[in-house]
Design a protein around this motif. Structure first.
Motif, PDB file in Angstrom:
ATOM      1  N   MET A 215       0.824  -1.207   0.000  1.00 25.87           N
ATOM      2  CA  MET A 215       0.000   0.000   0.000  1.00 25.87           C
ATOM      3  C   MET A 215       0.861   1.261   0.000  1.00 25.87           C
ATOM      4  O   MET A 215       0.521   2.255  -0.654  1.00 25.87           O
ATOM      5  N   LEU A 216       1.980   1.223   0.701  1.00 34.10           N
ATOM      6  CA  LEU A 216       2.879   2.381   0.701  1.00 34.10           C
ATOM      7  C   LEU A 216       3.504   2.589  -0.679  1.00 34.10           C
ATOM      8  O   LEU A 216       3.669   3.732  -1.132  1.00 34.10           O
ATOM      9  N   LYS A 217       3.844   1.505  -1.346  1.00 34.40           N
ATOM     10  CA  LYS A 217       4.375   1.626  -2.705  1.00 34.40           C
ATOM     11  C   LYS A 217       3.330   2.217  -3.629  1.00 34.40           C
ATOM     12  O   LYS A 217       3.637   3.081  -4.471  1.00 34.40           O
ATOM     13  N   ALA A 218       2.099   1.744  -3.505  1.00 31.61           N
ATOM     14  CA  ALA A 218       1.011   2.286  -4.325  1.00 31.61           C
ATOM     15  C   ALA A 218       0.819   3.775  -4.065  1.00 31.61           C
ATOM     16  O   ALA A 218       0.649   4.572  -4.994  1.00 31.61           O
ATOM     17  N   LYS A 240      -7.612  -1.835   6.062  1.00 33.16           N
ATOM     18  CA  LYS A 240      -7.297  -1.462   7.447  1.00 33.16           C
ATOM     19  C   LYS A 240      -5.873  -0.956   7.580  1.00 33.16           C
ATOM     20  O   LYS A 240      -5.613   0.060   8.242  1.00 33.16           O
ATOM     21  N   GLN A 241      -4.924  -1.651   6.940  1.00 28.68           N
ATOM     22  CA  GLN A 241      -3.535  -1.242   7.049  1.00 28.68           C
ATOM     23  C   GLN A 241      -3.278   0.068   6.313  1.00 28.68           C
ATOM     24  O   GLN A 241      -2.467   0.887   6.748  1.00 28.68           O
ATOM     25  N   ALA A 242      -3.985   0.276   5.209  1.00 26.10           N
ATOM     26  CA  ALA A 242      -3.877   1.555   4.513  1.00 26.10           C
ATOM     27  C   ALA A 242      -4.362   2.700   5.401  1.00 26.10           C
ATOM     28  O   ALA A 242      -3.753   3.784   5.433  1.00 26.10           O
ATOM     29  N   VAL A 254      -7.882   7.516  -3.820  1.00 26.97           N
ATOM     30  CA  VAL A 254      -8.915   6.688  -3.197  1.00 26.97           C
ATOM     31  C   VAL A 254      -8.548   5.219  -3.348  1.00 26.97           C
ATOM     32  O   VAL A 254      -7.781   4.834  -4.245  1.00 26.97           O
ATOM     33  N   ILE A 255      -9.083   4.402  -2.443  1.00 26.35           N
ATOM     34  CA  ILE A 255      -8.925   2.951  -2.527  1.00 26.35           C
ATOM     35  C   ILE A 255     -10.206   2.369  -3.111  1.00 26.35           C
ATOM     36  O   ILE A 255     -11.306   2.707  -2.672  1.00 26.35           O
TER      37      ILE A 255
END
Length: 406
Positions: A215-218, A240-242, A254-255
């Motif tokens: 998610m951090l890479k994204a 949740k982790q995001a 946005v996710i």
């Protein structure tokens, strides 16, 4: 290893032998046996699992637990999301248990494995949770129906809505197996066809655990949409982790989970899931018919059904009605009858089963409510649009030999 069969007959009281002569003439083995094969203990058990068997039981009960005078039995087992276990269970059910139809199949690899065996054994499969495009393209079977959705239809609904809102750059976080690859491929095709751009992809093991690095890479790419091509607890954990890193909490990014069930939103909570767009085939609070089925389900499970569980109800009900109309449970005759029917029930609207096994029907574009907008538990969605099946389902593929040329 012998399979562990869960809830055989699920408390069904078998009919007596008063109509045995009729059943013997029209029903193989004098009984109609329906199998539910899914994940009872793993990451997909929340939106399938025991709830799918309960949904099947409701359909059986609505038919009076009989068809053409023959009793209906229900069996269910855990395939543990493993194709080899699913295949062994299917062979045992077909050869020894005399099961006529198997439904559900979260994890598309299990669906594809059982479809091939069912074709060899002249039995029916109804994929209420298996959504990979392969089931209606190069792996299609004349005895199989993909009863709820496929990855293209899911992707088309959500992607088109976000692209229309101006979100053109995308990054995918994808489960590294058949289903995830299919969902990513189909969504990327829609994005690029509509003038968007895919900035990159991260693929995670299935099932996943720590999603923070993905998610951090994204986030670092600046993509306007971080699309999750996964499902179940993988989707829940990724969101949740995001949230812990504040990812997807600005207007710039946005996710977008491409396969999200109402059970996922329940697990996340509206505070984390609010405003997400998603495409679903069923929402319990859509209209009076959907609410009537959902209340029956709620009385047994104390929760509302996922779209996949609702699809099991529709699949089993339609299968039994097709046997009744065809006058036999012979697989080919039943599938011919299903293709002749218009499927319109509490779950599926305006449904037509194609030669390739795709059940084309209306879908719903939904947006998750803010906490203050929800009036009761499970009141989670705004219905933004009804998506006509012909607008979101893929055209028949030349890769499936069942599709006529010209």
């Amino acid at each position: 290893m012998r399979s562990r069969v869960i809830g055989c007959a699920l408390g069904l009281t078998l009919a007596g032998l008063t109509s045995g002569a009729l059943a013997a003439d029209t029903i193989s083995d004098g009984v109609v046996k329906v199998g539910i094969l899914n994940d009872l203990s793993g990451i997909y058990s929340d939106f399938t699992g025991r709830g799918s068997a309960v949904a099947a039981q409701i359909a059986i009960d609505e038919m009076g637990a009989k068809v053409l005078g023959a009793p209906v039995e229900l069996v269910a087992a855990d395939h543990q999301n493993k194709p080899d276990i699913a295949a062994n269970l299917a062979r045992e059910w077909f050869d020894q248990g005399k099961v006529d139809m198997i439904a559900d199949f979260p994890t598309s690899s299990t669906a594809l494995a059982v479809m091939e065996i069912a074709k060899q054994k002249n039995r029916v499969t109804m994929l209420s949770a298996g959504v990979a495009m392969a089931a209606i393209t190069d792996k299609c079977s004349p005895l199989s129906a993909q009863w709820m959705v496929n990855t293209y239809a899911l992707a088309a609904g959500t992607a088109k809505a976000l692209l229309k809102a101006g979100r053109k750059s995308w990054y995918f976080v994808t489960a590294d197996y058949t289903f995830g690859h299919s969902l990513e491929k189909d969504a990327a095709a829609v994005v690029e066809a509509e003038g968007g751009k895919v900035l990159g992809v991260s693929r995670h093991p299935f099932p996943g655990g720590d999603f923070s690095s993905y998610m951090l890479k994204a986030q670092s790419t600046g993509a306007q949409v971080i699309a999750l091509a996964n499902a179940g607890s993988d989707t829940i954990n990724a969101v949740k982790q995001a949230a812990e890193y504040g990812i997807g909490r600005t207007d710039k990014q946005v996710i977008a989970p491409l396969l999200t069930y109402i059970t996922d939103v329940k697990s996340l909570g509206l505070a984390k899931a609010q405003d997400m767009y998603l495409t679903e085939a069923f929402y319990w609070d859509y209209d009076d018919r959907s609410r009537a089925f959902a209340e029956k389900y709620f009385s047994k499970m104390k929760r509302m059904p996922s779209a996949s569980q609702a699809a099991v109800y529709s699949a089993v009900l339609s299968y039994l009605k097709a046997i009744e109309a065809a006058g036999t449970d012979e697989a080919g005759a039943v599938m011919k009858q299903l293709r002749a029917m218009t499927i319109d029930d509490a779950v599926i609207r305006n449904g037509k089963l194609r030669a390739d096994g795709a059940l084309v029907h209306d879908l719903l574009l939904l947006q998750v409510k803010k906490p203050a907008e929800s009036k009761r538990d499970w009141d989670f969605y705004h219905v933004k649009a009804v998506l006509k099946g012909d607008d979101v389902y893929p055209k028949p593929s030349d890769a499936c030999p069942l599709n006529a040329k010209g």
